[in-house]
Design a protein around this motif. Structure first.
Motif, PDB file in Angstrom:
ATOM      1  N   ASP A 107      30.760  46.509  45.027  1.00 23.99           N
ATOM      2  CA  ASP A 107      30.012  46.840  43.814  1.00 23.99           C
ATOM      3  C   ASP A 107      30.459  45.954  42.655  1.00 23.99           C
ATOM      4  OD1 ASP A 107      28.492  49.011  44.829  1.00 23.99           O
ATOM      5  OD2 ASP A 107      30.211  50.352  44.585  1.00 23.99           O
ATOM      6  N   THR A 108      29.502  45.562  41.819  1.00 28.63           N
ATOM      7  CA  THR A 108      29.852  44.878  40.579  1.00 28.63           C
ATOM      8  C   THR A 108      29.385  45.679  39.367  1.00 28.63           C
ATOM      9  OG1 THR A 108      27.856  43.516  40.668  1.00 28.63           O
ATOM     10  CG2 THR A 108      29.883  42.567  41.587  1.00 28.63           C
ATOM     11  N   THR A 109      28.807  46.836  39.635  1.00 25.17           N
ATOM     12  CA  THR A 109      28.524  47.796  38.574  1.00 25.17           C
ATOM     13  C   THR A 109      29.247  49.091  38.931  1.00 25.17           C
ATOM     14  OG1 THR A 109      26.476  48.536  39.632  1.00 25.17           O
ATOM     15  CG2 THR A 109      26.282  46.779  37.971  1.00 25.17           C
ATOM     16  N   VAL A 110      29.637  49.829  37.916  1.00 27.08           N
ATOM     17  CA  VAL A 110      30.464  51.022  38.119  1.00 27.08           C
ATOM     18  C   VAL A 110      29.697  52.069  38.932  1.00 27.08           C
ATOM     19  CG1 VAL A 110      31.665  52.913  36.968  1.00 27.08           C
ATOM     20  CG2 VAL A 110      31.765  50.605  35.999  1.00 27.08           C
ATOM     21  N   PRO A 111      30.265  52.460  40.064  1.00 29.27           N
ATOM     22  CA  PRO A 111      29.617  53.496  40.886  1.00 29.27           C
ATOM     23  C   PRO A 111      29.633  54.850  40.163  1.00 29.27           C
ATOM     24  CG  PRO A 111      31.286  52.308  42.152  1.00 29.27           C
ATOM     25  CD  PRO A 111      31.456  51.920  40.714  1.00 29.27           C
ATOM     26  N   PRO A 112      28.660  55.683  40.452  1.00 31.49           N
ATOM     27  CA  PRO A 112      28.555  56.982  39.768  1.00 31.49           C
ATOM     28  C   PRO A 112      29.800  57.849  39.886  1.00 31.49           C
ATOM     29  CG  PRO A 112      26.637  56.598  41.183  1.00 31.49           C
ATOM     30  CD  PRO A 112      27.591  55.472  41.413  1.00 31.49           C
ATOM     31  N   LEU A 172      34.170  48.739  29.505  1.00 30.21           N
ATOM     32  CA  LEU A 172      33.835  47.312  29.466  1.00 30.21           C
ATOM     33  C   LEU A 172      34.659  46.578  28.409  1.00 30.21           C
ATOM     34  CD1 LEU A 172      29.957  47.455  29.877  1.00 30.21           C
ATOM     35  CD2 LEU A 172      31.671  46.828  31.611  1.00 30.21           C
ATOM     36  N   ALA A 173      34.896  47.227  27.297  1.00 31.01           N
ATOM     37  CA  ALA A 173      35.734  46.604  26.257  1.00 31.01           C
ATOM     38  C   ALA A 173      37.142  46.357  26.789  1.00 31.01           C
ATOM     39  CB  ALA A 173      35.763  47.481  25.008  1.00 31.01           C
ATOM     40  N   GLU A 174      37.663  47.287  27.576  1.00 31.22           N
ATOM     41  CA  GLU A 174      38.996  47.103  28.170  1.00 31.22           C
ATOM     42  C   GLU A 174      38.978  45.974  29.201  1.00 31.22           C
ATOM     43  OE1 GLU A 174      42.994  47.351  29.207  1.00 31.22           O
ATOM     44  OE2 GLU A 174      41.903  47.930  27.411  1.00 31.22           O
ATOM     45  N   LEU A 175      37.946  45.910  30.025  1.00 31.75           N
ATOM     46  CA  LEU A 175      37.839  44.797  30.976  1.00 31.75           C
ATOM     47  C   LEU A 175      37.781  43.471  30.231  1.00 31.75           C
ATOM     48  CD1 LEU A 175      35.239  46.059  33.618  1.00 31.75           C
ATOM     49  CD2 LEU A 175      37.730  46.055  33.785  1.00 31.75           C
ATOM     50  N   SER A 176      37.000  43.423  29.185  1.00 26.36           N
ATOM     51  CA  SER A 176      36.877  42.208  28.386  1.00 26.36           C
ATOM     52  C   SER A 176      38.218  41.824  27.773  1.00 26.36           C
ATOM     53  CB  SER A 176      35.828  42.410  27.283  1.00 26.36           C
ATOM     54  OG  SER A 176      35.717  41.267  26.477  1.00 26.36           O
ATOM     55  N   ARG A 177      38.927  42.821  27.249  1.00 28.60           N
ATOM     56  CA  ARG A 177      40.242  42.547  26.659  1.00 28.60           C
ATOM     57  C   ARG A 177      41.184  41.960  27.698  1.00 28.60           C
ATOM     58  NH1 ARG A 177      45.007  43.841  26.752  1.00 28.60           N
ATOM     59  NH2 ARG A 177      44.735  45.538  28.217  1.00 28.60           N
ATOM     60  N   GLN A 178      41.185  42.526  28.896  1.00 28.07           N
ATOM     61  CA  GLN A 178      42.066  42.016  29.950  1.00 28.07           C
ATOM     62  C   GLN A 178      41.676  40.589  30.343  1.00 28.07           C
ATOM     63  OE1 GLN A 178      42.681  44.645  33.281  1.00 28.07           O
ATOM     64  NE2 GLN A 178      43.155  46.383  31.960  1.00 28.07           N
ATOM     65  N   ASP A 192      40.136  28.658  36.659  1.00 24.64           N
ATOM     66  CA  ASP A 192      41.416  29.132  37.186  1.00 24.64           C
ATOM     67  C   ASP A 192      41.530  30.650  37.090  1.00 24.64           C
ATOM     68  OD1 ASP A 192      42.090  26.477  37.628  1.00 24.64           O
ATOM     69  OD2 ASP A 192      43.488  26.361  35.933  1.00 24.64           O
ATOM     70  N   VAL A 193      41.210  31.195  35.924  1.00 21.07           N
ATOM     71  CA  VAL A 193      41.335  32.643  35.731  1.00 21.07           C
ATOM     72  C   VAL A 193      40.281  33.381  36.553  1.00 21.07           C
ATOM     73  CG1 VAL A 193      41.309  34.528  34.035  1.00 21.07           C
ATOM     74  CG2 VAL A 193      42.427  32.355  33.482  1.00 21.07           C
ATOM     75  N   ALA A 194      39.089  32.832  36.657  1.00 19.70           N
ATOM     76  CA  ALA A 194      38.062  33.451  37.503  1.00 19.70           C
ATOM     77  C   ALA A 194      38.529  33.492  38.958  1.00 19.70           C
ATOM     78  CB  ALA A 194      36.741  32.700  37.381  1.00 19.70           C
ATOM     79  N   GLY A 195      39.265  32.469  39.387  1.00 17.40           N
ATOM     80  CA  GLY A 195      39.822  32.469  40.737  1.00 17.40           C
ATOM     81  C   GLY A 195      40.914  33.503  40.917  1.00 17.40           C
ATOM     82  N   GLN A 196      41.656  33.785  39.849  1.00 13.43           N
ATOM     83  CA  GLN A 196      42.730  34.770  39.906  1.00 13.43           C
ATOM     84  C   GLN A 196      42.203  36.198  39.768  1.00 13.43           C
ATOM     85  OE1 GLN A 196      45.206  33.555  36.652  1.00 13.43           O
ATOM     86  NE2 GLN A 196      45.762  31.621  37.625  1.00 13.43           N
ATOM     87  N   MET A 197      41.093  36.361  39.057  1.00  9.87           N
ATOM     88  CA  MET A 197      40.533  37.691  38.765  1.00  9.87           C
ATOM     89  C   MET A 197      39.038  37.708  39.101  1.00  9.87           C
ATOM     90  SD  MET A 197      42.318  37.999  35.002  1.00  9.87           S
ATOM     91  CE  MET A 197      42.532  39.754  34.802  1.00  9.87           C
ATOM     92  N   PRO A 198      38.690  37.391  40.344  1.00  8.51           N
ATOM     93  CA  PRO A 198      37.262  37.211  40.652  1.00  8.51           C
ATOM     94  C   PRO A 198      36.418  38.465  40.482  1.00  8.51           C
ATOM     95  CG  PRO A 198      38.554  37.243  42.670  1.00  8.51           C
ATOM     96  CD  PRO A 198      39.533  37.217  41.519  1.00  8.51           C
ATOM     97  N   HIS A 199      36.951  39.606  40.841  1.00  8.38           N
ATOM     98  CA  HIS A 199      36.115  40.799  40.748  1.00  8.38           C
ATOM     99  C   HIS A 199      35.963  41.259  39.299  1.00  8.38           C
ATOM    100  CE1 HIS A 199      33.622  43.365  43.073  1.00  8.38           C
ATOM    101  NE2 HIS A 199      33.973  44.373  42.298  1.00  8.38           N
ATOM    102  N   LEU A 200      37.003  41.137  38.510  1.00  3.25           N
ATOM    103  CA  LEU A 200      36.891  41.492  37.100  1.00  3.25           C
ATOM    104  C   LEU A 200      35.824  40.617  36.449  1.00  3.25           C
ATOM    105  CD1 LEU A 200      39.648  42.418  34.654  1.00  3.25           C
ATOM    106  CD2 LEU A 200      37.886  40.840  33.960  1.00  3.25           C
ATOM    107  N   ARG A 201      35.839  39.326  36.741  1.00  5.32           N
ATOM    108  CA  ARG A 201      34.838  38.421  36.176  1.00  5.32           C
ATOM    109  C   ARG A 201      33.448  38.790  36.664  1.00  5.32           C
ATOM    110  NH1 ARG A 201      34.439  36.576  31.743  1.00  5.32           N
ATOM    111  NH2 ARG A 201      32.295  37.202  31.909  1.00  5.32           N
ATOM    112  N   ALA A 202      33.306  39.133  37.943  1.00  3.35           N
ATOM    113  CA  ALA A 202      32.005  39.505  38.497  1.00  3.35           C
ATOM    114  C   ALA A 202      31.453  40.766  37.828  1.00  3.35           C
ATOM    115  CB  ALA A 202      32.107  39.707  40.004  1.00  3.35           C
ATOM    116  N   VAL A 203      32.320  41.729  37.556  1.00  2.00           N
ATOM    117  CA  VAL A 203      31.884  42.955  36.884  1.00  2.00           C
ATOM    118  C   VAL A 203      31.421  42.630  35.467  1.00  2.00           C
ATOM    119  CG1 VAL A 203      32.618  45.215  36.019  1.00  2.00           C
ATOM    120  CG2 VAL A 203      33.300  44.467  38.314  1.00  2.00           C
TER     121      VAL A 203
END
Length: 127
Positions: free
Chosen positions: A29-34, A51-57, A83-94
């Motif tokens: 999933d790349t959107t928050v499941p119910p 989302l603000a917390e994900l963005s901050r991270q 580089d960071v997208a490679g380290q945090m791929p799922h966070l970036r995808a979300v």
């Protein structure tokens, strides 16, 4: 009254983000499941806060990596992003899945302003 310290709240929120992202990565999933909505509502006041917390991270990791590249003599924001997208791929995808959410618009604008300022070649001027 039982009041948690700021650091305890931050740790609890980071843990929740980690668990939710891990679950989303496992399910694809790349959107928050119910099934996470009530927990996110309770901890972050809703999807916008999450989302603000994900963005901050994301931006914290990105800024640190870009700073390291600058220290090494490179100021390539594209390389830092990759580089960071490679380290945090799922966070970036979300974050990319929610790109049109207004909760992310202000953070994106602010961080892009910082990025432009950081990578300018001319000297900085006092305000």
């Amino acid at each position: 009254m039982n009041s948690l310290s700021r650091s305890a709240i931050v740790r609890r929120r980071r843990t929740l983000v980690h668990v939710v992202l891990r679950d989303m990565a496992e399910t694809g999933d790349t959107t928050v499941p119910p099934w996470w909505e009530s927990e996110i509502q309770r901890e972050f006041g809703g999807l916008d806060g999450f989302l603000a917390e994900l963005s901050r991270q994301w931006w914290t990791a990105y800024a640190a990596h870009l700073d390291a590249l600058i220290e090494l003599g490179s100021d390539d924001p594209t390389q830092a992003w990759a580089d960071v997208a490679g380290q945090m791929p799922h966070l970036r995808a979300v974050l990319d899945s929610y790109t049109d959410e207004s909760a992310l618009a202000e953070a994106e604008r602010r961080h892009c302003d910082v990025l432009r300022w950081t990578t300018r070649r001319e000297g900085r001027h006092a305000a």
